[in-house]
Design an enzyme around this catalytic site. Sequence first.
Site, PDB file in Angstrom:
ATOM      1  N   ARG A 167      -1.880 -16.887   0.325  1.00 27.79           N
ATOM      2  CA  ARG A 167      -1.056 -16.876   1.532  1.00 27.79           C
ATOM      3  C   ARG A 167       0.124 -17.809   1.270  1.00 27.79           C
ATOM      4  O   ARG A 167       0.025 -18.753   0.476  1.00 27.79           O
ATOM      5  CB  ARG A 167      -1.844 -17.370   2.746  1.00 27.79           C
ATOM      6  N   LYS A 190      -8.098 -20.295   5.352  1.00 23.14           N
ATOM      7  CA  LYS A 190      -8.287 -20.358   6.799  1.00 23.14           C
ATOM      8  C   LYS A 190      -9.656 -20.927   7.127  1.00 23.14           C
ATOM      9  O   LYS A 190     -10.652 -20.603   6.492  1.00 23.14           O
ATOM     10  CB  LYS A 190      -8.159 -18.960   7.404  1.00 23.14           C
ATOM     11  N   HIS A 258       4.303 -12.055   2.782  1.00 25.75           N
ATOM     12  CA  HIS A 258       2.894 -11.723   2.965  1.00 25.75           C
ATOM     13  C   HIS A 258       2.559 -10.374   2.341  1.00 25.75           C
ATOM     14  O   HIS A 258       1.412 -10.122   1.945  1.00 25.75           O
ATOM     15  CB  HIS A 258       2.544 -11.723   4.455  1.00 25.75           C
ATOM     16  N   ARG A 261       0.995 -10.573  -1.036  1.00 23.66           N
ATOM     17  CA  ARG A 261      -0.466 -10.777  -1.036  1.00 23.66           C
ATOM     18  C   ARG A 261      -1.183  -9.442  -0.854  1.00 23.66           C
ATOM     19  O   ARG A 261      -2.192  -9.171  -1.512  1.00 23.66           O
ATOM     20  CB  ARG A 261      -0.830 -11.768   0.068  1.00 23.66           C
ATOM     21  N   HIS A 284     -11.477 -13.379   2.388  1.00 19.76           N
ATOM     22  CA  HIS A 284     -11.807 -12.678   3.629  1.00 19.76           C
ATOM     23  C   HIS A 284     -13.287 -12.842   3.958  1.00 19.76           C
ATOM     24  O   HIS A 284     -14.140 -12.754   3.073  1.00 19.76           O
ATOM     25  CB  HIS A 284     -11.501 -11.186   3.506  1.00 19.76           C
ATOM     26  N   TYR A 293      -6.674  -4.453   4.409  1.00 24.20           N
ATOM     27  CA  TYR A 293      -5.641  -5.226   3.729  1.00 24.20           C
ATOM     28  C   TYR A 293      -5.068  -4.473   2.546  1.00 24.20           C
ATOM     29  O   TYR A 293      -3.874  -4.532   2.253  1.00 24.20           O
ATOM     30  CB  TYR A 293      -6.264  -6.536   3.233  1.00 24.20           C
TER      31      TYR A 293
END
Length: 312
Positions: A167, A190, A258, A261, A284, A293
Amino acid sequence: MSAPKDTLAISAAARDALQTWLDHQRALKGAAENTMTAYRGDVTDFLAFMSVHHGQMQGLGALANITVSDMRSWMARTRGEDVGSRSLARKLSAVKAFYRWLAEREGFEPTAVLSARAPKFTKKLPRPLAVDAARELIDCVEIQTATPWVAARDVAVLTLLWGCGLRISEALGLQAQDAPLPDVLRIKGKGGKERLVPVLPAARNAVEVYTRLCPHPLPDKSPLFRGVRGGALSPGAIQKVMASARMQLGLPASATPHAMRHSFATHLLDAGGDLRAIQELLGHASLSTTQAYTAVDTVRLMEVYNSAHPRA
């Protein structure tokens, strides 16, 4: 009812409850700071609205008596501020999470809040770039500026996004002590979740070129990537240079940092990569997120499944 948020008063009890909930989210669930900031803003907006809607600050007792009509009024007001369906759904999700916690702590029934339905919206699938387009973007970014070290910096960041699937916040979160890059990077993503990401020689070399040219001191525990004046590089600077390159190449607006990615994941899958392994590389929690994605279609997913399942 539409006064600026910073002029709307919420009760001390409600403010303390919100802070306690945020602390709980941070400590027990490892919520990222960006998530915490969004939670605080969304719930504060809701509480402030209720104060104005009812003509007085709402203590915990009053908050326990929020009605379906109150919820409809808040959602209508929010919609009236040109807030899209996706953003309203996010705000409602934050309010519901807060109310679940508050109801359990204070012992009241939160049905009126929890029963509020989020507006429907079409989830946009990410748009990865073709391999040639990704290469052309990086080549174009390299000539966007006449300052060699800035050009090297931009190339290094974008190469990390495409070559390692980082990211932009993760790439810009690297510290000077991380260079020269090792064969494997330990990335905290995250929610504080850590993952190991292999580093391609192209990414390592791009970072080495940048650090060699960078005119600013790079002491350990300081940001690796620097802005022109020496401070930490902002995501906006990378977004701006990529937007300029995108326009020159005639690429769509979806060609953002983004998207690099997204491209990392899709190109790995197209080359025969395992979907579960790609999930781990991206960090993820859910395989379904990785599927969306990579913009992988059902046929391709079944091919991966059939080739990997022991009973295939």
